[in-house]
Design an enzyme around this catalytic site. Structure first.
Site, PDB file in Angstrom:
ATOM      1  N   LYS A 149     107.496  81.952  72.221  1.00 49.03           N
ATOM      2  CA  LYS A 149     105.924  82.370  72.405  1.00 49.03           C
ATOM      3  C   LYS A 149     105.361  81.051  72.163  1.00 49.03           C
ATOM      4  O   LYS A 149     105.756  80.632  72.468  1.00 49.03           O
ATOM      5  CB  LYS A 149     106.161  83.847  71.596  1.00 49.03           C
ATOM      6  N   ASN A 209     112.646  83.391  74.024  1.00 49.92           N
ATOM      7  CA  ASN A 209     111.224  83.305  74.396  1.00 49.92           C
ATOM      8  C   ASN A 209     110.305  82.378  72.934  1.00 49.92           C
ATOM      9  O   ASN A 209     110.965  83.472  72.203  1.00 49.92           O
ATOM     10  CB  ASN A 209     110.608  84.462  74.735  1.00 49.92           C
ATOM     11  N   GLU A 213     103.173  91.189  75.500  1.00 50.20           N
ATOM     12  CA  GLU A 213     101.689  90.734  74.747  1.00 50.20           C
ATOM     13  C   GLU A 213     100.643  89.839  75.312  1.00 50.20           C
ATOM     14  O   GLU A 213      99.989  90.073  75.339  1.00 50.20           O
ATOM     15  CB  GLU A 213     102.683  89.339  74.024  1.00 50.20           C
ATOM     16  N   GLU A 256     111.935  96.059  77.256  1.00 45.45           N
ATOM     17  CA  GLU A 256     111.241  95.386  76.207  1.00 45.45           C
ATOM     18  C   GLU A 256     110.523  96.430  74.810  1.00 45.45           C
ATOM     19  O   GLU A 256     109.455  96.630  75.455  1.00 45.45           O
ATOM     20  CB  GLU A 256     110.782  94.309  75.442  1.00 45.45           C
ATOM     21  N   SER A 287     113.706  92.302  68.626  1.00 42.68           N
ATOM     22  CA  SER A 287     114.660  92.168  67.139  1.00 42.68           C
ATOM     23  C   SER A 287     116.189  92.625  68.068  1.00 42.68           C
ATOM     24  O   SER A 287     117.001  92.933  66.815  1.00 42.68           O
ATOM     25  CB  SER A 287     114.239  92.972  66.777  1.00 42.68           C
ATOM     26  N   HIS A 336     105.318  90.097  80.254  1.00 46.82           N
ATOM     27  CA  HIS A 336     105.512  90.574  79.163  1.00 46.82           C
ATOM     28  C   HIS A 336     104.473  91.605  78.136  1.00 46.82           C
ATOM     29  O   HIS A 336     102.914  91.405  78.093  1.00 46.82           O
ATOM     30  CB  HIS A 336     105.408  89.166  77.818  1.00 46.82           C
ATOM     31  N   GLY A 362     109.452  92.048  67.375  1.00 49.37           N
ATOM     32  CA  GLY A 362     109.365  91.002  65.615  1.00 49.37           C
ATOM     33  C   GLY A 362     108.740  92.140  65.133  1.00 49.37           C
ATOM     34  O   GLY A 362     108.225  92.191  64.008  1.00 49.37           O
TER      35      GLY A 362
HETATM   36  P1  13P Z   1     111.383  89.609  68.481  1.00 51.12           P
HETATM   37  O1  13P Z   1     113.525  89.384  69.535  1.00 51.12           O
HETATM   38  O2  13P Z   1     110.865  88.425  67.814  1.00 51.12           O
HETATM   39  O3  13P Z   1     111.552  90.812  68.940  1.00 51.12           O
HETATM   40  O4  13P Z   1     111.156  88.562  70.123  1.00 51.12           O
HETATM   41  C1  13P Z   1     111.462  90.082  71.631  1.00 51.12           C
HETATM   42  C2  13P Z   1     111.034  89.663  72.687  1.00 51.12           C
HETATM   43  O5  13P Z   1     109.481  89.716  73.049  1.00 51.12           O
HETATM   44  C3  13P Z   1     111.161  88.339  73.172  1.00 51.12           C
HETATM   45  O6  13P Z   1     110.431  88.443  74.568  1.00 51.12           O
END
Ligand code: 13P
Length: 229
Positions: A8, A6, A90, A157, A193, A88, A163
């Protein structure tokens, strides 16, 4: 195993094209039975060639029409895109998508024959309340979601692991996946992560069918370190 990247809001159209070209050349290194899925930003969607699937990070639940700023089925179909991320954290937390909006998106893309990677995850304050609180928080994120779809993949997640460099522990992943698998019978990814230095212990956990990766997927080299771990 499923290895999903992903991006983002990272990478441009130009750097995504370079990435896809480099990735395509290295797909011979993955196990035949493994799958790679990449979610570039909307402006970088294209018909990339390679032994991987390209998906949309988000889209609007309509074919086309008066929805300023949005991307619909027509725009995705131009590139043969039939895979989408929905739910997601976010989008839930930053973009304010409610469970109702997410369920509406889910039903629409399901009805259009899309493969959906449906994301769920709890915030730290819920994790700190223990397993029961985590279970009821996560199961509430299935409200309005048909979990029997053949093309459904779920990604767990935990928000506090995204992150932050702090992945969930093997025990936390194991017990949460076990709980989720007692309710849903679909492939279940872990995200938060995931890095080259913890991939082996994560994919070894019973009930982990793959990973959804942000930061460590942005460079082909580090993403391939996960795929070939
Ligand atoms: P990270 O791997 O940067 O922690 O992000 C995970 C994520 O949100 C994937 O959708």
């Amino acid at each position: 195993m499923i290895f999903a990247a992903n991006f983002k809001m990272n990478h441009t159209r130009a750097t995504t094209a370079d990435y896809m070209q480099a990735l395509a050349k290295r797909m011979g290194e993955k196990r035949v039975e493994d799958r790679v899925v990449v979610f570039p930003p909307a402006t970088a969607l294209d018909s990339y060639k390679g032994d991987f699937t390209v998906g949309a990070q988000n889209a609007y639940p309509a074919t086309s029409g008066a929805y300023t700023g949005e991307t619909g089925i027509v725009q995705l179909e131009e590139f043969g895109i039939k895979t989408i991320l929905i739910g997601h954290s976010e989008r839930r937390e930053i973009l304010g998508e409610s469970q109702e909006v997410i369920a509406e998106k889910f039903q629409f893309f399901l009805s259009q024959g899309f493969e959906i990677i449906y994301c769920i995850g709890e915030p730290l304050e819920v994790r700190e309340q223990g397993d029961e609180a985590v279970a009821s928080y996560l199961l509430a994120q299935f409200e309005g979601i048909d979990t029997h779809g053949e093309k459904l993949i779920v990604a767990y997640e935990p928000i506090w692991a995204i992150g932050t460099g702090r992945s969930a522990t093997v025990e936390e992943i194991s017990s949460t996946h076990k709980m989720l698998k007692s309710h849903i019978n679909v492939p279940l990814l872990y995200g938060g992560s995931v890095k080259p230095n913890n991939i082996q212990e994560i994919i070894a956990v019973d009930g982990v069918d793959g990973v959804l990766v942000g930061g460590a997927s942005l460079e082909v080299e580090s993403f391939m370190a996960l795929v070939t771990a």
